[in-house]
Write an enzyme that holds these catalytic residues in place. Structure first.
Site, PDB file in Angstrom:
ATOM      1  N   CYS A   2       0.822  -1.192   0.000  1.00 19.33           N
ATOM      2  CA  CYS A   2       0.000   0.000   0.000  1.00 19.33           C
ATOM      3  C   CYS A   2       0.872   1.265   0.000  1.00 19.33           C
ATOM      4  CB  CYS A   2      -0.952   0.068   1.193  1.00 19.33           C
ATOM      5  SG  CYS A   2      -2.138  -1.256   1.261  1.00 19.33           S
ATOM      6  N   ARG A  27       4.194  -0.304  -4.715  1.00 26.72           N
ATOM      7  CA  ARG A  27       3.845  -0.763  -3.368  1.00 26.72           C
ATOM      8  C   ARG A  27       2.576  -1.614  -3.345  1.00 26.72           C
ATOM      9  NH1 ARG A  27       6.746   2.366   0.427  1.00 26.72           N
ATOM     10  NH2 ARG A  27       5.421   1.590   2.085  1.00 26.72           N
ATOM     11  N   TRP A  74      -2.328  -2.939  -1.674  1.00 21.48           N
ATOM     12  CA  TRP A  74      -1.942  -4.350  -1.679  1.00 21.48           C
ATOM     13  C   TRP A  74      -2.829  -4.982  -0.616  1.00 21.48           C
ATOM     14  CZ3 TRP A  74       0.193  -7.972   1.739  1.00 21.48           C
ATOM     15  CH2 TRP A  74       0.689  -9.136   1.143  1.00 21.48           C
ATOM     16  N   ASN A  99      -1.930   2.569   5.274  1.00 18.04           N
ATOM     17  CA  ASN A  99      -0.996   1.477   4.969  1.00 18.04           C
ATOM     18  C   ASN A  99      -0.664   0.817   6.300  1.00 18.04           C
ATOM     19  OD1 ASN A  99       1.164  -0.142   4.141  1.00 18.04           O
ATOM     20  ND2 ASN A  99       2.624   1.558   4.281  1.00 18.04           N
ATOM     21  N   GLY A 100      -0.800  -0.510   6.371  1.00 20.09           N
ATOM     22  CA  GLY A 100      -0.522  -1.214   7.622  1.00 20.09           C
ATOM     23  C   GLY A 100      -1.697  -2.104   7.974  1.00 20.09           C
ATOM     24  N   GLU A 479      17.529 -18.526  -5.172  1.00 18.08           N
ATOM     25  CA  GLU A 479      17.121 -17.275  -5.827  1.00 18.08           C
ATOM     26  C   GLU A 479      16.560 -17.559  -7.225  1.00 18.08           C
ATOM     27  OE1 GLU A 479      16.379 -14.382  -5.348  1.00 18.08           O
ATOM     28  OE2 GLU A 479      16.824 -13.176  -7.109  1.00 18.08           O
ATOM     29  N   LYS A 483      12.841 -16.532  -8.399  1.00 18.05           N
ATOM     30  CA  LYS A 483      12.566 -15.690  -9.574  1.00 18.05           C
ATOM     31  C   LYS A 483      11.582 -16.387 -10.504  1.00 18.05           C
ATOM     32  CE  LYS A 483      13.658 -12.563  -8.608  1.00 18.05           C
ATOM     33  NZ  LYS A 483      14.485 -11.937  -7.611  1.00 18.05           N
ATOM     34  N   GLU A 486       7.944 -16.645  -8.860  1.00 20.78           N
ATOM     35  CA  GLU A 486       7.181 -15.402  -8.687  1.00 20.78           C
ATOM     36  C   GLU A 486       6.809 -14.766 -10.028  1.00 20.78           C
ATOM     37  OE1 GLU A 486       9.224 -12.386  -6.424  1.00 20.78           O
ATOM     38  OE2 GLU A 486      11.084 -12.722  -7.489  1.00 20.78           O
ATOM     39  N   HIS A 502      18.818 -36.953   0.266  1.00 20.74           N
ATOM     40  CA  HIS A 502      18.185 -37.041   1.588  1.00 20.74           C
ATOM     41  C   HIS A 502      16.671 -36.825   1.531  1.00 20.74           C
ATOM     42  CE1 HIS A 502      22.042 -37.415   3.524  1.00 20.74           C
ATOM     43  NE2 HIS A 502      22.480 -36.386   2.814  1.00 20.74           N
ATOM     44  N   LYS A 601       6.280  -4.418  -4.181  1.00 19.25           N
ATOM     45  CA  LYS A 601       7.727  -4.188  -4.131  1.00 19.25           C
ATOM     46  C   LYS A 601       8.227  -3.950  -2.722  1.00 19.25           C
ATOM     47  CE  LYS A 601      11.670  -3.450  -6.207  1.00 19.25           C
ATOM     48  NZ  LYS A 601      12.353  -4.704  -6.612  1.00 19.25           N
TER      49      LYS A 601
HETATM   50  C1  F6R Z   1      11.863 -11.161  -4.862  1.00 20.35           C
HETATM   51  C2  F6R Z   1      11.896  -9.948  -4.071  1.00 20.35           C
HETATM   52  C3  F6R Z   1      11.511 -10.057  -2.641  1.00 20.35           C
HETATM   53  C4  F6R Z   1      12.287  -9.034  -1.798  1.00 20.35           C
HETATM   54  C5  F6R Z   1      11.791  -9.073  -0.341  1.00 20.35           C
HETATM   55  C6  F6R Z   1      12.588  -8.140   0.530  1.00 20.35           C
HETATM   56  O1  F6R Z   1      12.219 -10.916  -6.197  1.00 20.35           O
HETATM   57  O2  F6R Z   1      12.182  -8.895  -4.563  1.00 20.35           O
HETATM   58  O3  F6R Z   1      11.682 -11.346  -2.159  1.00 20.35           O
HETATM   59  O4  F6R Z   1      13.640  -9.354  -1.849  1.00 20.35           O
HETATM   60  O5  F6R Z   1      10.447  -8.700  -0.303  1.00 20.35           O
HETATM   61  O6  F6R Z   1      12.512  -6.829   0.085  1.00 20.35           O
HETATM   62  P1  F6R Z   1      13.568  -5.757   0.552  1.00 20.35           P
HETATM   63  O7  F6R Z   1      14.893  -6.186  -0.005  1.00 20.35           O
HETATM   64  O8  F6R Z   1      13.103  -4.460  -0.018  1.00 20.35           O
HETATM   65  O9  F6R Z   1      13.581  -5.767   2.043  1.00 20.35           O
END
Ligand code: F6R
Length: 606
Positions: A2, A27, A74, A99-100, A479, A483, A486, A502, A601
């Site tokens: 948000c 956001r 969000w 937001n929250g 990672e 990627k 998501e 295992h 984000k």
């Molecule tokens: C995945 C991604 C998220 C962020 C996570 C932490 O591609 O971007 O997993 O890494 O939400 O976000 P920050 O780094 O902003 O604390």
């Protein structure tokens, strides 16, 4: 998570709010809306889905208001519906964006319903507007009213409230969720981050937790939690006033993948002092005082920490633990062997990471912010800042911020190793010189889009796949899987290659794609054996490998050759094709690469 924005004073509020929301859409993009006060009446426009759905409405309307609030959502409480979109109005007299999470919203809602209030949404937020109306029956001073509202709220919030009874001010407050006030010419602004106001002003005041404020067109009266007037420092932020563009690329993510050589080079230069020594922005004394580290982070940033642990322990002998922030904050961690906590966060705003950092600070650890946003909350609350210089990252899936985080962590490992005498000054210099070649090595990997395209085409048909790696490539497998899942919504898991036997090997069935990360290092033969075991059970091996070892996996179905480099650079070199593969697979599937479903984000709720 948000984004909120507000404006009062000179200028057309609706236009300013929409402009701010464009910068805040990262956001959350479940819905958006604005509310303005014109001719004594409040009017609200909102739409589900992307901001474009809102502007399709607002573009056809004429607004002249000089006070208003806006929101990009969000969803937390209540589905993605028009009714749940903010702003939320009560009795046509109060409207709020938030937001929250208001944790006690159920009790408040029941209480307000018993008092005759009718609710239009399923959100926690709406209680704030009704509470304001209820309390305003007996309180006619705006500051006292705001104080009374927040006294009733539990949980985290940053909100802006606009009421017809107080037409010349915005009532704002923050607890745990970020909120900044912008100072313009004849106007004031509020927003979840400075970037949202950057086309209007660079003069910003960050509210501290539990601050609340009455914002008018020519002043912001800020109070702390003890109800004392608080003189919060004004800072000048250097946020780029232009909206960040895609620069000719189809997606921000594609652009940001291409920006990695620059992001790494700029970050590396920030880690280097004027004499050309890699210091990681820390004094020799501070480095020497580091006896044990805990890294706190979420998602991709957490995986950066996991890679950093391999490097720091190997090059400096300093023990490192890496913790998922959302778990750490509620644990009773043993910290007696530790000296510093490093919060790793692109945004510097992830609530879990912020709270974990505060927890570590309470345990007596010195705090370091490894962040991409200099004025972020985590940066402001830390003793030291190790900046990544990746520039604004707009694509929701982190790319360039991750490799920039790795750059900082490798710099720290080298600087720490030298300061501790675990590696010699010569070796530190050698490692530094090696690191300086990284931008050009990463640049070479950018030519992999075409070779990876047919592999992505096949992968896009899979329902599930695995990523395998070992040593510092194990977190890159995690990672890579993150990627892919998501962006393309294909189920993907990363495993340490040696761990397969295992349990996870039971997942292997005919044709299961196994994306295998292989460096030319001490463990390469062991990894090849692990891959052989998977292939023998029907896995389809997709190999991403350093050129020197690629031919040794003659049983791979597909091979992507990567430049040879030292083991320390290999995690960077393998990250890039993993990003490209995820990007291309998602593009094949036609998913929204820059704004994948259900994500945001900056995650500023628990
Ligand atoms: C995945 C991604 C998220 C962020 C996570 C932490 O591609 O971007 O997993 O890494 O939400 O976000 P920050 O780094 O902003 O604390």
């Amino acid at each position: 998570m948000c984004g909120i924005v507000g404006h009062i004073g000179e200028g057309n509020s609706a236009e300013i709010l929409i402009e701010g929301l464009k910068r805040l859409e990262y956001r959350g993009y479940d819905s958006s809306g604005i509310a303005v006060l014109e001719g004594g009446s409040l009017s609200v426009d909102k739409a589900t889905g992307k901001l474009a759905n809102l502007t399709a409405i607002t573009d056809h309307k004429k607004y002249s208001a000089n006070i208003g609030i806006g929101h990009t959502r969000w969803a937390t409480h209540g589905g993605v519906t028009h009714a749940n979109a903010h702003p939320h109005m009560a009795s046509d007299k109060a409207v709020v964006v938030h937001n929250g999470i208001v944790e006690n919203y159920k009790e408040l809602r029941a209480e307000l319903q018993a008092q005759g209030h009718e609710f239009a949404s399923d959100t926690d937020t709406e209680v704030i507007a009704h509470l304001a109306i209820e309390l305003a029956k007996t309180i006619n001073d705006e500051t006292a009213l705001l104080k009374a509202i927040i006294a009733r709220l539990d949980g985290s919030y940053a909100f802006a409230l606009l009421m017809t009874d107080f037409p010349d001010c915005l009532l704002v407050a923050r607890n745990a969720s970020p909120l900044a006030i912008g100072i313009g010419e004849g106007a004031y602004f509020v927003a979840s981050d400075a970037m949202a106001m950057s086309s209007q002003t660079q003069r910003v005041i960050y509210l501290k937790d539990n601050d609340y404020a009455i914002v008018r067109k020519n002043e912001a009266l800020i109070y702390d939690k003890g109800d004392q007037c608080a003189n919060r420092e004004e800072v000048i932020v250097s946020a780029n006033p232009g909206l960040v563009s895609k620069g000719g690329y189809r997606h921000f993510m594609e652009k940001e993948i291409h920006e990695q050589p620059d992001a790494i080079a700029h970050t590396l230069s920030a880690m280097t002092d004027e004499a050309g020594t890699l210091t990681a922005c820390l004094s020799e004394d501070e480095l020497k005082n580091m006896t044990g580290l805990v890294m706190l982070a979420a998602g991709t940033s957490h995986y950066a920490g996991l890679v950093g642990r391999y490097w720091i322990e190997k090059l400096s002998g300093v023990p490192v633990t890496v913790e998922v922030a959302s778990e750490y904050r509620y644990r009773a961690p043993v910290t007696s062997h530790l000296s510093h906590a490093i919060a790793i966060s692109q945004s510097g705003e992830s609530l879990d990471t912020l709270m974990a950092l505060r927890h570590a600070q309470d345990e007596g650890l010195k705090s370091i912010a490894l962040v991409n946003v200099d004025h972020s909350t985590i940066a402001r609350e830390s003793d030291f800042i190790l900046p990544t210089r990746a520039g604004p990252e707009i694509g929701v899936a982190s790319t360039k911020a991750f490799t920039a985080q790795l750059t900082v962590l490798l710099s720290l490992a080298i600087a720490l190793g030298r300061a501790k005498g675990v590696i010699s000054a010569e070796e530190a210099k050698e490692r530094h010189e090696e690191l300086q070649k990284l931008p050009s090595l990463v640049g070479k990997c950018l030519s992999l889009f075409e070779p990876l395209r047919p592999i992505a085409h096949e992968l896009s048909k899979a329902r599930s796949c695995l990523f395998l790696g070992r040593d510092s490539l194990f977190p890159i497998a995690l990672e890579g899987a993150l990627k892919l899942k998501e962006l393309s919504y294909i189920h993907a898991e990363g495993f340490a290659a040696g761990e397969m036997k295992h349990g996870p090997i039971a997942l292997i069935e005919d044709g299961l794609p196994v994306i295998s990360l292989l460096g030319a290092d001490a463990l390469s033969q062991k990894v090849i054996s692990n891959l052989k075991e998977a292939q023998a059970r029907g896995a389809k091996i997709i190999l991403l490998a350093a050129d020197d070892v690629a031919d040794e996996v003659d049983f791979a179905s597909d091979v992507c050759r990567l430049p040879n480099c030292s083991e320390y650079l290999m995690p960077f070199i393998l990250t890039v094709p993993a990003q490209i593969l995820a990007y291309l697979t998602a593009s094949e599937k036609g998913t929204d690469v820059d704004q994948p479903r259900n994500l945001a984000k900056s995650v500023t709720v628990e």
